[in-house]
Design a protein around this motif. Structure first.
Motif, short mmCIF file in Angstrom:
data_model
loop_
_atom_site.label_atom_id
_atom_site.label_comp_id
_atom_site.label_asym_id
_atom_site.label_seq_id
_atom_site.Cartn_x
_atom_site.Cartn_y
_atom_site.Cartn_z
N GLY A 186 -74.93 -8.63 -19.85
CA GLY A 186 -76.19 -7.91 -20.04
C GLY A 186 -77.30 -8.52 -19.20
N PHE A 187 -78.50 -8.21 -19.62
CA PHE A 187 -79.71 -8.64 -18.91
C PHE A 187 -80.59 -9.42 -19.86
CE2 PHE A 187 -84.17 -7.92 -17.73
CZ PHE A 187 -84.15 -8.40 -16.43
N GLU A 188 -81.14 -10.54 -19.37
CA GLU A 188 -82.02 -11.34 -20.20
C GLU A 188 -83.16 -11.92 -19.38
OE1 GLU A 188 -79.59 -14.42 -21.84
OE2 GLU A 188 -80.07 -15.83 -20.24
N VAL A 189 -84.25 -12.22 -20.08
CA VAL A 189 -85.44 -12.83 -19.49
C VAL A 189 -85.77 -14.07 -20.30
CG1 VAL A 189 -87.87 -12.54 -18.95
CG2 VAL A 189 -86.31 -10.63 -18.63
N THR A 190 -85.90 -15.21 -19.63
CA THR A 190 -86.30 -16.45 -20.28
C THR A 190 -87.56 -16.97 -19.61
OG1 THR A 190 -84.90 -17.75 -18.78
CG2 THR A 190 -83.93 -17.05 -20.87
N ALA A 201 -77.21 -3.75 -23.16
CA ALA A 201 -77.02 -2.35 -22.78
C ALA A 201 -77.56 -2.05 -21.38
CB ALA A 201 -77.71 -1.43 -23.80
N ILE A 202 -77.98 -3.07 -20.66
CA ILE A 202 -78.58 -2.87 -19.34
C ILE A 202 -77.66 -3.46 -18.28
CG2 ILE A 202 -80.51 -3.44 -17.83
CD1 ILE A 202 -82.32 -3.42 -20.22
N LEU A 203 -77.33 -2.67 -17.28
CA LEU A 203 -76.56 -3.11 -16.12
C LEU A 203 -77.26 -2.56 -14.88
CD1 LEU A 203 -74.13 -4.59 -15.01
CD2 LEU A 203 -72.81 -2.47 -15.17
N LEU A 204 -77.99 -3.42 -14.20
CA LEU A 204 -78.77 -3.00 -13.05
C LEU A 204 -77.86 -2.79 -11.84
CD1 LEU A 204 -81.76 -5.47 -13.44
CD2 LEU A 204 -81.70 -3.06 -14.06
N PRO A 205 -78.17 -1.82 -10.99
CA PRO A 205 -77.33 -1.55 -9.81
C PRO A 205 -77.57 -2.60 -8.72
CG PRO A 205 -79.20 -0.08 -9.83
CD PRO A 205 -79.26 -0.85 -11.12
N THR A 206 -76.70 -2.58 -7.73
CA THR A 206 -76.85 -3.47 -6.57
C THR A 206 -77.67 -2.76 -5.50
OG1 THR A 206 -74.75 -2.65 -5.67
CG2 THR A 206 -74.67 -4.60 -7.09
N ASP A 207 -77.84 -3.45 -4.36
CA ASP A 207 -78.56 -2.92 -3.20
C ASP A 207 -80.00 -2.59 -3.55
OD1 ASP A 207 -76.27 -3.16 -1.65
OD2 ASP A 207 -75.58 -1.15 -2.16
N ASN A 208 -80.64 -3.48 -4.27
CA ASN A 208 -82.06 -3.35 -4.60
C ASN A 208 -82.85 -4.47 -3.94
OD1 ASN A 208 -81.48 -1.14 -6.13
ND2 ASN A 208 -82.38 -1.91 -8.02
N TYR A 209 -84.16 -4.26 -3.82
CA TYR A 209 -85.05 -5.24 -3.22
C TYR A 209 -85.80 -6.00 -4.31
CZ TYR A 209 -84.47 -2.76 1.25
OH TYR A 209 -83.96 -2.18 2.38
N PHE A 210 -86.01 -7.29 -4.09
CA PHE A 210 -86.89 -8.07 -4.95
C PHE A 210 -88.29 -8.09 -4.35
CE2 PHE A 210 -83.20 -10.18 -6.99
CZ PHE A 210 -83.63 -10.05 -8.30
N GLY A 211 -89.28 -8.03 -5.24
CA GLY A 211 -90.67 -8.09 -4.81
C GLY A 211 -91.55 -8.69 -5.88
N ILE A 212 -92.67 -9.26 -5.46
CA ILE A 212 -93.65 -9.85 -6.37
C ILE A 212 -95.02 -9.28 -6.00
CG2 ILE A 212 -94.65 -11.96 -7.29
CD1 ILE A 212 -92.21 -13.44 -6.17
#
Length: 425
Positions: A186-190, A201-212
């Protein structure tokens, strides 16, 4: 020999991280060799209403990854601003320096750090906050978008957050470590090694960009970014290096050589006899591979330890909240037990003592009072009517007097009329 083994172990542990250099910065020797700074001022402390953005130029193709952001927020007492971490199909050309409140439609994930703390009314996934610092002191929220929702036109953006935790991030005097993790579970934030929220219940797709991106209000908060490190958790995934960038060689081998050897090393190596190695080079390679495999194992164990610790912390927080409710129930039970004992004492006292004499005295007193009322009530009513009723004699005298007055008045009128002088025409 001990120094050689220690150097090989350090190299194995470093390569086990699988850092994606094209989606990371600040993890080697500061931010840049030609800039004397260890941070990026994403949003300056003055003036207000400013925006800033940092975007990766290449996509992340690994299905399992971690992204760690180290930042610091400072500002005046009533300052405001927000910081976003994006993982989207769109890149800087589409999103730019927008915040979650000003962006149009996009596909992917955005994590928002701002002062809009408070509970989330609707969640699309499992909501398990385990971090509670101070109410209305800031918060971290997660949003998902499939490209159909315009966030800048949404009236109640808080209601579409799938996870939330409150965290006081302003003016801490130290950097805050915010980490995102996507794996098969799954997905988690610490935040600062403590679980903020998690969803299986979250499965993020690939081929995405990170940004801030960051933005400040009229009374601005300043956001400083120290590093952003993206790590691939998939051992078979190899990310290309940006042009003109190469890691420093270690032990006379380049990063490409190490990447190639790491891809060929199995996680579990078979045992072999010492006599099977014909050269020192073969022995060294076998030792290096075994230490590197051990480094992978230690990393996995450490990741499981961190995950278990975060889950245990969440369970402890939940247990504390339940214990508080148990204390209230226990106090209520003690009050009910006291009331039950008082009722039992009254019933016992009523059953053991004889109250017939008291009841007889009460009955005699009531009967005497009743007889007194029966005997005296008619006389008192008659006396009251006689003393306060109308008197017939008075009415007769008034009527006769009125008749005499009428007759006297008529006689006086006749005599006066006869005594008046006559008028003749």
């Amino acid at each position: 020999m001990k120094f050689v083994v220690g150097g090989i172990l350090a190299a194995a542990m470093g390569s086990a991280q699988s850092i994606l250099n094209h989606a990371s910065f600040g993890h080697t020797h500061g931010l840049s060799a030609d800039k004397l700074s260890d941070k990026v001022v994403l949003v300056p402390p003055y003036p207000g209403n400013q925006q800033g953005a940092l975007w990766a130029k290449e996509k992340v193709t690994s299905p399992e990854w971690t992204a760690m952001l180290k930042f610091r927020a400072t500002g005046p007492e009533h300052g405001g601003g927000n910081l976003q971490i994006w993982y989207t199909k769109e890149n800087q050309a589409q999103i730019g320096s927008n915040s979650a409140y000003t962006v149009d439609k996009f596909q992917g994930l955005v994590i928002v750090v701002d002062m809009h703390g408070g509970p989330v009314e609707h969640t699309y996934a499992l909501y398990t906050p385990a971090l509670l610092i101070l109410p209305q002191s800031g918060g971290i929220r997660g949003f998902l978008n499939d490209g159909t929702t315009s966030f800048k036109d949404h009236q109640h953006l808080d209601q579409v957050a799938f996870g939330h935790c409150e965290y006081s991030y302003r003016n801490l005097g130290r950097p805050t470590r915010l980490q995102l993790k996507q794996d098969s579970t799954g997905f988690e934030v610490t935040v600062d090694e403590r679980l903020c929220f998690r969803s299986d219940a979250i499965l993020l797709p690939t081929d995405n960009y990170f940004g801030i991106t960051g933005a400040s209000s009229e009374t601005p908060d300043s956001f400083e970014v120290f590093k952003f490190v993206t790590t691939s958790l998939s051992s078979s995934t190899q990310q290309p290096l940006p042009q003109g960038q190469a890691q420093q060689p270690m032990g006379g081998r380049t990063s490409d050589d190490k990447a190639g050897s790491a891809a060929s090393i199995p996680e579990m190596m078979q045992d072999a006899l010492a006599s099977s190695y014909q050269s020192s080079q073969a022995q060294f390679e076998d030792l290096h591979n075994r230490i590197q495999a051990q480094g992978h194992t230690i990393e996995n164990l450490f990741a499981e330890y961190i995950k278990s610790t975060a889950a245990m912390q969440g369970r402890i927080e939940e247990l504390h909240s339940k214990l508080a409710r148990f204390d209230q129930v226990r106090n209520l039970e003690s009050k009910l037990s006291g009331l039950e004992s008082d009722i039992a004492a009254l019933r016992k006292d009523f059953q053991q003592k004889d109250y017939s004499k008291q009841f007889q005295d009460l009955h005699a007193g009531l009967k005497a009072r009743h007889d007194d009322i029966i005997e005296t009530l008619p006389d008192r009513i008659g006396h009251f009517v006689h003393s306060h009723g109308p008197r017939i004699g008075l009415w007769i005298i008034l009527a006769v007097g009125l008749q005499f007055a009428s007759v006297g008045g008529y006689i006086f009128y006749k005599r006066r009329r006869e005594a008046a002088p006559k008028k003749y025409l």
